[in-house]
Scaffold this motif. Structure first.
Motif, PDB file in Angstrom:
ATOM      1  N   LEU A 102     -36.791 -17.410  40.544  1.00 43.99           N
ATOM      2  CA  LEU A 102     -36.710 -18.706  41.207  1.00 43.99           C
ATOM      3  C   LEU A 102     -35.741 -18.658  42.386  1.00 43.99           C
ATOM      4  O   LEU A 102     -36.011 -19.226  43.446  1.00 43.99           O
ATOM      5  CB  LEU A 102     -36.273 -19.765  40.195  1.00 43.99           C
ATOM      6  CG  LEU A 102     -36.305 -21.222  40.651  1.00 43.99           C
ATOM      7  CD1 LEU A 102     -37.684 -21.597  41.174  1.00 43.99           C
ATOM      8  CD2 LEU A 102     -35.900 -22.135  39.505  1.00 43.99           C
ATOM      9  N   VAL A 103     -34.638 -17.946  42.229  1.00 45.48           N
ATOM     10  CA  VAL A 103     -33.670 -17.799  43.321  1.00 45.48           C
ATOM     11  C   VAL A 103     -34.309 -17.104  44.513  1.00 45.48           C
ATOM     12  O   VAL A 103     -34.122 -17.510  45.670  1.00 45.48           O
ATOM     13  CB  VAL A 103     -32.420 -17.038  42.840  1.00 45.48           C
ATOM     14  CG1 VAL A 103     -31.561 -16.584  44.028  1.00 45.48           C
ATOM     15  CG2 VAL A 103     -31.585 -17.896  41.906  1.00 45.48           C
ATOM     16  N   ARG A 104     -35.095 -16.072  44.237  1.00 44.11           N
ATOM     17  CA  ARG A 104     -35.753 -15.344  45.341  1.00 44.11           C
ATOM     18  C   ARG A 104     -36.741 -16.238  46.074  1.00 44.11           C
ATOM     19  O   ARG A 104     -36.842 -16.191  47.305  1.00 44.11           O
ATOM     20  CB  ARG A 104     -36.447 -14.092  44.786  1.00 44.11           C
ATOM     21  CG  ARG A 104     -35.477 -12.980  44.369  1.00 44.11           C
ATOM     22  CD  ARG A 104     -36.225 -11.679  44.112  1.00 44.11           C
ATOM     23  NE  ARG A 104     -37.059 -11.769  42.922  1.00 44.11           N
ATOM     24  CZ  ARG A 104     -36.649 -11.469  41.687  1.00 44.11           C
ATOM     25  NH1 ARG A 104     -35.393 -11.067  41.487  1.00 44.11           N
ATOM     26  NH2 ARG A 104     -37.467 -11.562  40.662  1.00 44.11           N
ATOM     27  N   VAL A 105     -37.486 -17.055  45.329  1.00 43.91           N
ATOM     28  CA  VAL A 105     -38.436 -17.974  45.968  1.00 43.91           C
ATOM     29  C   VAL A 105     -37.707 -18.990  46.838  1.00 43.91           C
ATOM     30  O   VAL A 105     -38.105 -19.273  47.976  1.00 43.91           O
ATOM     31  CB  VAL A 105     -39.275 -18.696  44.894  1.00 43.91           C
ATOM     32  CG1 VAL A 105     -40.106 -19.813  45.522  1.00 43.91           C
ATOM     33  CG2 VAL A 105     -40.195 -17.711  44.178  1.00 43.91           C
ATOM     34  N   LEU A 106     -36.613 -19.527  46.337  1.00 41.42           N
ATOM     35  CA  LEU A 106     -35.853 -20.528  47.085  1.00 41.42           C
ATOM     36  C   LEU A 106     -35.208 -19.931  48.327  1.00 41.42           C
ATOM     37  O   LEU A 106     -35.104 -20.590  49.369  1.00 41.42           O
ATOM     38  CB  LEU A 106     -34.778 -21.147  46.187  1.00 41.42           C
ATOM     39  CG  LEU A 106     -35.299 -21.982  45.008  1.00 41.42           C
ATOM     40  CD1 LEU A 106     -34.162 -22.349  44.062  1.00 41.42           C
ATOM     41  CD2 LEU A 106     -36.000 -23.235  45.508  1.00 41.42           C
ATOM     42  N   VAL A 115     -28.426 -20.433  48.520  1.00 42.70           N
ATOM     43  CA  VAL A 115     -28.811 -20.572  47.116  1.00 42.70           C
ATOM     44  C   VAL A 115     -27.784 -19.824  46.270  1.00 42.70           C
ATOM     45  O   VAL A 115     -27.416 -18.694  46.595  1.00 42.70           O
ATOM     46  CB  VAL A 115     -30.216 -19.996  46.850  1.00 42.70           C
ATOM     47  CG1 VAL A 115     -30.604 -20.199  45.394  1.00 42.70           C
ATOM     48  CG2 VAL A 115     -31.242 -20.614  47.782  1.00 42.70           C
ATOM     49  N   SER A 116     -27.324 -20.460  45.185  1.00 45.18           N
ATOM     50  CA  SER A 116     -26.338 -19.800  44.333  1.00 45.18           C
ATOM     51  C   SER A 116     -26.554 -20.179  42.875  1.00 45.18           C
ATOM     52  O   SER A 116     -26.585 -21.368  42.549  1.00 45.18           O
ATOM     53  CB  SER A 116     -24.918 -20.169  44.765  1.00 45.18           C
ATOM     54  OG  SER A 116     -23.966 -19.528  43.945  1.00 45.18           O
ATOM     55  N   PRO A 117     -26.698 -19.195  41.981  1.00 49.99           N
ATOM     56  CA  PRO A 117     -26.770 -19.498  40.540  1.00 49.99           C
ATOM     57  C   PRO A 117     -25.373 -19.806  39.998  1.00 49.99           C
ATOM     58  O   PRO A 117     -24.377 -19.213  40.420  1.00 49.99           O
ATOM     59  CB  PRO A 117     -27.318 -18.193  39.948  1.00 49.99           C
ATOM     60  CG  PRO A 117     -26.868 -17.129  40.893  1.00 49.99           C
ATOM     61  CD  PRO A 117     -26.851 -17.759  42.262  1.00 49.99           C
ATOM     62  N   MET A 254     -42.490 -27.826  41.949  1.00 51.37           N
ATOM     63  CA  MET A 254     -42.668 -26.423  42.326  1.00 51.37           C
ATOM     64  C   MET A 254     -41.899 -25.490  41.401  1.00 51.37           C
ATOM     65  O   MET A 254     -42.369 -24.415  41.027  1.00 51.37           O
ATOM     66  CB  MET A 254     -42.219 -26.216  43.770  1.00 51.37           C
ATOM     67  CG  MET A 254     -42.455 -24.812  44.308  1.00 51.37           C
ATOM     68  SD  MET A 254     -41.823 -24.626  45.995  1.00 51.37           S
ATOM     69  CE  MET A 254     -40.095 -24.275  45.654  1.00 51.37           C
ATOM     70  N   THR A 255     -40.697 -25.915  40.982  1.00 48.83           N
ATOM     71  CA  THR A 255     -39.834 -25.050  40.177  1.00 48.83           C
ATOM     72  C   THR A 255     -39.928 -25.325  38.690  1.00 48.83           C
ATOM     73  O   THR A 255     -39.559 -24.473  37.874  1.00 48.83           O
ATOM     74  CB  THR A 255     -38.371 -25.220  40.605  1.00 48.83           C
ATOM     75  OG1 THR A 255     -37.973 -26.593  40.387  1.00 48.83           O
ATOM     76  CG2 THR A 255     -38.192 -24.880  42.080  1.00 48.83           C
ATOM     77  N   GLY A 256     -40.392 -26.525  38.319  1.00 50.78           N
ATOM     78  CA  GLY A 256     -40.434 -26.882  36.910  1.00 50.78           C
ATOM     79  C   GLY A 256     -39.091 -27.305  36.363  1.00 50.78           C
ATOM     80  O   GLY A 256     -38.957 -27.607  35.173  1.00 50.78           O
TER      81      GLY A 256
END
Length: 408
Positions: A102-106, A115-117, A254-256
């Motif tokens: 999901l991070v890669r898609v964003l 983007v940061s987890p 899109m991400t759920g």
């Protein structure tokens, strides 16, 4: 030089020169109106930018989190009957499914800047006999600091987050009586972090944040919160901060995941900003109307005073269209000159306000925001207002009967 000018411009300039006092007074009125509009617009822009910066200094524009678990009806032991009682599931710390992908898609989304987890959860900060409930924020510094500018708000030490490091706020440091280089322990449930070294102390301008938030490495937080390899949220920064709610609605299906924008999180603040913008817009509208009425009144008087001159011009072959354009040009010139003078006055007032109105510590109260687009918009607004205000007297002048005008 005049011979190269169109006839309408020559006549318009001559009428303005002959009524010099009237022209100066109306230009002064237009200038004051435009100065008020420029001053208020720039002041409001600076105020909103300052407030938005303060709100977003400690949070992301959009946060993606796992959806809440759904409440299910209780069932009886061995049959299909359902009790009319809904039992809410326990909302435990959970990870976002397949968050790496999901991070890669964003990151590939053109509207998303960073983007940061993040792994977050509650814990106790322990220092000797003193304890304090805190919120752990486990981060990857390289990506997270593009969202929250933590290094810009450090008041002591240097941000360093190895596996045994921690960064805390000023209020928590004061309560626990610790400083840079001291150690404290974090306890979450049955897990303990061990002694962590305070490498820096931050001040994000919010007492609750300074008192409650602690920043540690992502892996340390995952271990402490029993989230091995997982994250509780994905923090996003987007290009247009005021489009956060729209982007959040787009990302949710899109991400759920559940997407929360800073606008929804700070609904009261955003409503106050909108109300402030609305009230400022109403004031500017009435100022513009007063400017238009001033220009129209002066030009109506000019038409009455120059009825004979207009009649002579019409008798000499000046068309209705040329007569109309003469007064429209006058209105446009008054608006344009007034906008230039008013912009200078407004900018000067802003500079004086910025230099003399300060906070108690001498820092600026409101940032100075002077954008070229503001002055261009003021010039366009004043010119269009002048043309529209001149429309009624221009139509009156173009409809004058030459014979009646000369006799009158």
């Amino acid at each position: 030089m005049n011979r190269w000018m169109p006839f309408e411009w020559i006549a318009a300039l001559r009428f303005l020169r002959e009524g010099r006092m009237q022209t100066l007074f109306i230009i002064a009125g237009v200038s004051v109106g435009i100065a008020v509009i420029v001053f208020m617009s720039a002041l409001l822009t600076g105020l909103q930018a300052n407030l938005t910066k303060r709100v977003l200094s400690s949070q992301s524009h959009i946060t993606l989190q796992p959806r809440d678990e759904i409440a299910r009806p209780l069932r009886l032991g061995g049959d299909d009957l359902e009790l009319p009682i809904m039992q809410m599931p326990l909302q435990r710390v959970r990870s976002i499914d397949q968050w790496q992908g999901l991070v890669r898609v964003l990151q590939d989304d053109p509207g998303i800047v960073a983007v940061s987890p993040v792994a977050t959860g509650s814990a106790l900060a322990v220092r000797g006999d003193a304890t304090r409930a805190v919120s752990i924020v486990g981060i990857e510094p390289d990506s997270y600091f593009r969202i929250v500018r933590l290094p810009d708000n450090i008041v002591a030490g240097t941000v360093r987050l190895s596996s045994q490091d921690i960064v805390i706020g000023t209020e928590l440091a004061r309560y626990l009586g610790i400083g840079v280089g001291d150690r404290l322990t974090l306890t979450a449930g049955a897990r303990t972090s061990g002694a962590l070294t305070v490498t820096a102390i931050f001040d994000l301008g919010s007492r609750p944040v300074n008192e409650r938030y602690v920043y540690i490495p992502l892996r340390t937080a995952q271990s402490l919160l029993d989230l091995i390899g997982g994250v509780t949220s994905i923090e996003l920064t987007i290009a247009d901060v005021y489009a956060a709610e729209t982007v959040a609605r787009r990302l949710q299906p899109m991400t759920g995941a559940a997407a929360y924008s800073w606008i929804a999180t700070n609904a009261q603040f955003f409503s106050a900003v909108q109300a402030q913008s609305l009230s400022s817009g109403v004031i500017r509208l009435f100022v513009a109307l007063s400017v238009a009425l001033g220009i129209a009144s002066v030009l109506v008087v000019s038409v009455i005073q120059r009825s004979k001159d207009i009649g002579i011009l019409r008798a000499m072959g000046t068309s209705r269209g040329q007569t109309l354009r003469i007064f429209l040009i006058q209105g446009a010139l008054i608006g344009l000159v007034g906008s230039v003078v008013g912009s200078i006055l407004g900018a000067g007032g802003l500079l004086l306000f910025h230099d003399h109105v300060r906070q108690a510590d001498g820092s600026e109260l409101i940032p100075l925001v002077l954008e070229r687009s503001l002055f261009a918009a003021a010039a366009l607004l004043a010119t269009l207002t002048g043309v529209l205000a001149a429309m009624a007297p221009a139509l009156r002048a173009s409809r004058l009967d030459p014979v009646v005008a000369i006799r009158g």
